[in-house]
Design a protein around this motif. Sequence first.
Motif, PDB file in Angstrom:
ATOM      1  N   ALA A  17       0.847  -1.190   0.000  1.00 35.90           N
ATOM      2  CA  ALA A  17       0.000   0.000   0.000  1.00 35.90           C
ATOM      3  C   ALA A  17       0.883   1.239   0.000  1.00 35.90           C
ATOM      4  CB  ALA A  17      -0.917   0.000   1.221  1.00 35.90           C
ATOM      5  N   LEU A  35       0.962   5.664   0.321  1.00 35.72           N
ATOM      6  CA  LEU A  35       0.290   6.844   0.861  1.00 35.72           C
ATOM      7  C   LEU A  35       1.104   8.082   0.513  1.00 35.72           C
ATOM      8  CD1 LEU A  35      -1.922   8.088   2.751  1.00 35.72           C
ATOM      9  CD2 LEU A  35      -0.400   7.556   4.672  1.00 35.72           C
ATOM     10  N   LYS A  67      -3.137  12.935   0.770  1.00 43.15           N
ATOM     11  CA  LYS A  67      -4.478  12.336   0.792  1.00 43.15           C
ATOM     12  C   LYS A  67      -4.624  11.205  -0.218  1.00 43.15           C
ATOM     13  CE  LYS A  67      -5.898  15.298   3.858  1.00 43.15           C
ATOM     14  NZ  LYS A  67      -6.135  14.847   5.267  1.00 43.15           N
ATOM     15  N   GLN A  68      -3.578  10.982  -1.028  1.00 45.00           N
ATOM     16  CA  GLN A  68      -3.649   9.942  -2.056  1.00 45.00           C
ATOM     17  C   GLN A  68      -3.289   8.579  -1.472  1.00 45.00           C
ATOM     18  OE1 GLN A  68      -0.827  12.190  -4.718  1.00 45.00           O
ATOM     19  NE2 GLN A  68      -2.286  11.531  -6.282  1.00 45.00           N
ATOM     20  N   ARG A  69      -4.048   7.589  -1.831  1.00 51.71           N
ATOM     21  CA  ARG A  69      -3.791   6.215  -1.401  1.00 51.71           C
ATOM     22  C   ARG A  69      -3.848   5.292  -2.604  1.00 51.71           C
ATOM     23  NH1 ARG A  69      -4.283   5.367   4.199  1.00 51.71           N
ATOM     24  NH2 ARG A  69      -4.980   7.232   5.321  1.00 51.71           N
ATOM     25  N   SER A  70      -3.032   4.266  -2.580  1.00 49.92           N
ATOM     26  CA  SER A  70      -3.010   3.294  -3.658  1.00 49.92           C
ATOM     27  C   SER A  70      -2.527   1.966  -3.091  1.00 49.92           C
ATOM     28  CB  SER A  70      -2.081   3.759  -4.776  1.00 49.92           C
ATOM     29  OG  SER A  70      -1.994   2.806  -5.820  1.00 49.92           O
ATOM     30  N   ASN A 104      -8.512   2.421   6.618  1.00 47.77           N
ATOM     31  CA  ASN A 104      -7.590   2.644   5.505  1.00 47.77           C
ATOM     32  C   ASN A 104      -6.258   1.931   5.671  1.00 47.77           C
ATOM     33  OD1 ASN A 104      -9.251   4.493   3.984  1.00 47.77           O
ATOM     34  ND2 ASN A 104      -8.860   6.016   5.582  1.00 47.77           N
ATOM     35  N   LEU A 164       3.162  -0.735   4.161  1.00 49.61           N
ATOM     36  CA  LEU A 164       2.729   0.627   3.845  1.00 49.61           C
ATOM     37  C   LEU A 164       3.963   1.495   3.571  1.00 49.61           C
ATOM     38  CD1 LEU A 164       0.625   2.900   3.632  1.00 49.61           C
ATOM     39  CD2 LEU A 164       0.853   3.220   6.113  1.00 49.61           C
ATOM     40  N   THR A 192       5.018   5.327   2.578  1.00 52.38           N
ATOM     41  CA  THR A 192       4.482   6.681   2.582  1.00 52.38           C
ATOM     42  C   THR A 192       5.516   7.673   2.071  1.00 52.38           C
ATOM     43  OG1 THR A 192       3.097   6.164   4.509  1.00 52.38           O
ATOM     44  CG2 THR A 192       3.459   8.498   4.016  1.00 52.38           C
ATOM     45  N   SER A 208      -0.826  12.730   7.212  1.00 46.11           N
ATOM     46  CA  SER A 208      -1.560  11.491   6.926  1.00 46.11           C
ATOM     47  C   SER A 208      -0.998  10.308   7.701  1.00 46.11           C
ATOM     48  CB  SER A 208      -1.531  11.201   5.425  1.00 46.11           C
ATOM     49  OG  SER A 208      -2.194  12.211   4.708  1.00 46.11           O
TER      50      SER A 208
END
Length: 432
Positions: A82, A84, A87-90, A204, A211, A213, A270
């Motif tokens: 994942a 981050l 505000k963008q997440r994918s 989320n 993750l 980021t 975030s």
Amino acid sequence: MSTMQHTDVLIIGAGPSGSSAAALLRQKGYQVTIIEKQYFPRFSIGESLLPQSMVFLEEAGLLDTVREHVGEFAFQFKNGAAFLRGKQRSFYDFTQKFSEGPGTTWQVRRANFDHLLAQQAEKQGAEIRFGHEVIDVDVTPEHPVLSVKDEQQNVYQIQAKFLLDASGFGRILPKFLDLESPSNFPVRRAVFSHIEDGILDDPNFDREKVLITVHAKDHRAWYWVIPFADGRSSFGVVAEQDFFAQYGFDGSADHDLEALFKRILADDESLSQVLRNAKFDTPVRTLVGYSANVKHLADRNYALLGNAGEFLDPVFSSGVTIALKSSSLAIPLVDQVLQGQTVNWMEQYEKPLRAGIQVFRAYVESWYDGEFQDVVFSKNQDEKIRRMVSSLLAGYAWDTTNPIHKNAKKRLSTLAEYCRDPQQTETLSNGG
């Protein structure tokens, strides 16, 4: 005057590449001795495995022992990555990939994981000498000779028909044989620890994915969160030194790393929200200038495995996969040498291994350039291209059937352009 000791294959280091190499050699009946400076279990980062590594663990007869201890050591089931950025997440699901092979793996505490592999190699008949340190290497004879200092500071010599360096960041043979070559990557620093992450009900956050980021103020800096199955995570930040200098860190040993870590985290709104309940209860560590390369990976009577030969960057968790792949490639060739056959180490080992490493390298460079970040967070990827990307993120960097494997750097640039202009999808999907 001590008597010379002898073994078929001597391995320096009992990490994943050393243990898997030993297990593969034992399958062929060779006497194997491993010299390991440290005592296991010992702390190490690189906790997020890639699905491709499962193939190599199974080949070495090590997968079952890992699977049997998943619950005991809170190894976390992993099925993807994942991302981050503000505000963008994918995310990428590794079961939805182009390449054949496993699509899931685990996120592991390396202290436990590495120890399990070493113990299994011992059960298969390898001898591991913990607390022994290599102090000299001579590869000029047909059979290399090592001088080793044991736990009682006694020095002995051991000769092997073949020598494998699996010493990781210790890089024993590169240092003794003057094989080190500068990496063309900028010098980067990692600051990291294990934390009680406190992530209880964040919709989320998916514990089954690593993750990654992007730092809100500097796209060259990024954080990792690698969840384990017991509410804890490995947490780290990676950046060039000028980034850390902005926070008043000049690399001094007496700096308050935990305070530094918390200030850097607070600068990303975030991720701070994701880790709002985290407890920093483990000493924070740092590692700098870890990227490395060598002049060559093998010669007539020795070969370098894993990080001892080359380490890129932690961003896509390629380290363990490259380590295991190197053992898988090298051991059949060691067998040929021991059978008296001729091996072209450049053609049969170095070039094939580096082919996949170069694909990982292209992704790492593209990440720091910002192009691959644009790909990751794009809404324009069609499913076919997502599967190609997912395969490489899952570690299948040696799958030459993947259209974005060949000329990976160029095609990543094309992919980034497509993500900004979807009209280019046909060219990329067809391997253009």
